[in-house]
Design an enzyme around this catalytic site. Sequence first.
Site, short mmCIF file in Angstrom:
data_model
loop_
_atom_site.label_atom_id
_atom_site.label_comp_id
_atom_site.label_asym_id
_atom_site.label_seq_id
_atom_site.Cartn_x
_atom_site.Cartn_y
_atom_site.Cartn_z
N GLU A 198 -4.59 0.57 -3.56
CA GLU A 198 -3.21 1.05 -3.65
C GLU A 198 -2.22 -0.11 -3.54
OE1 GLU A 198 -3.58 5.61 -1.97
OE2 GLU A 198 -2.92 4.03 -0.60
N ASP B 119 0.78 3.80 -3.14
CA ASP B 119 0.39 5.20 -2.95
C ASP B 119 1.33 6.13 -3.72
OD1 ASP B 119 -1.09 7.39 -1.38
OD2 ASP B 119 0.99 7.72 -0.79
N GLU C 273 0.84 -1.20 0.00
CA GLU C 273 0.00 0.00 0.00
C GLU C 273 0.87 1.25 0.00
OE1 GLU C 273 -2.70 2.53 3.12
OE2 GLU C 273 -2.34 0.41 3.53
N ASP D 208 -7.28 1.17 0.55
CA ASP D 208 -5.95 0.65 0.86
C ASP D 208 -5.57 -0.52 -0.06
OD1 ASP D 208 -5.85 2.49 2.90
OD2 ASP D 208 -6.29 1.05 4.50
#
Length: 251
Positions: free
Chosen positions: A135, A64, A60, A132
């Site tokens: 990502e 991101d 994650e 989450d």
Amino acid sequence: MFADSAIRSTPPATVSSPDAWLQECQEAIGYRFENLELLRAALTHVSMAASRLGSNERLEFLGDAVLGLIVCERLYEKFPEYLEGELTKLKSFIVSRRVCAQVAQTLQLERFLRVGAGVGRSGSVPANLLGDVFEAIIGAIYLDGGLEAAKEWVLRHMGPIIDHIGSTAPLENAKSLLQHLAQKQHGVTPKYEVVDEKGPEHSKCFLVAAVVGEQRFPPAWGRSKKEAEQKAAANALARLHHQPLPYPSQA
């Protein structure tokens, strides 16, 4: 319509082999992994992992950053007239948990996310967890296939949101975005004309049109002049980018 705060989770169908659910997930997301363990890790919430290192948190974190890079590049190319501050506002909107959860719901990721019993009670998965895992999957695709693979996948699923940002951007940004565009391309500042108003004095509604130079854009209604001006600016941005009007009016 954006995802609700909790999204109904439907477990994957019963399958004949332990990894068949991962195969089903690949079909759902439209990407086939060389290293299937990356997908397994991306779908494993910390509540289901033996340790935090075995969860999707690191993916994650990586995803991101990759998502931010891809979105920033696309915005930089699509809006050459926007300044840094306005690009930052648009980027923040696109990569927000709310939008990521919306895309995750479209991909039905809640069917494949592995969470502990205490997290998904009553079959519900919180929307922030879907953002989450979205990502985390981006991070997994980046490690599996490289930046170009991740970019193709992200833009396939988020491209329409970016391409229609004129009508989906937060309303409070519309006037400042239109001002930057008008000053950059035409050297003028937008004006706002009250076309009509209705209702009693204590509860009036206003119909306002944005005007840039000699061009008058479709008006929009608002419960105050300020709201109507923002909506009128959003209409102008949509028309300038050849998009459907977000606030059509019969006037």
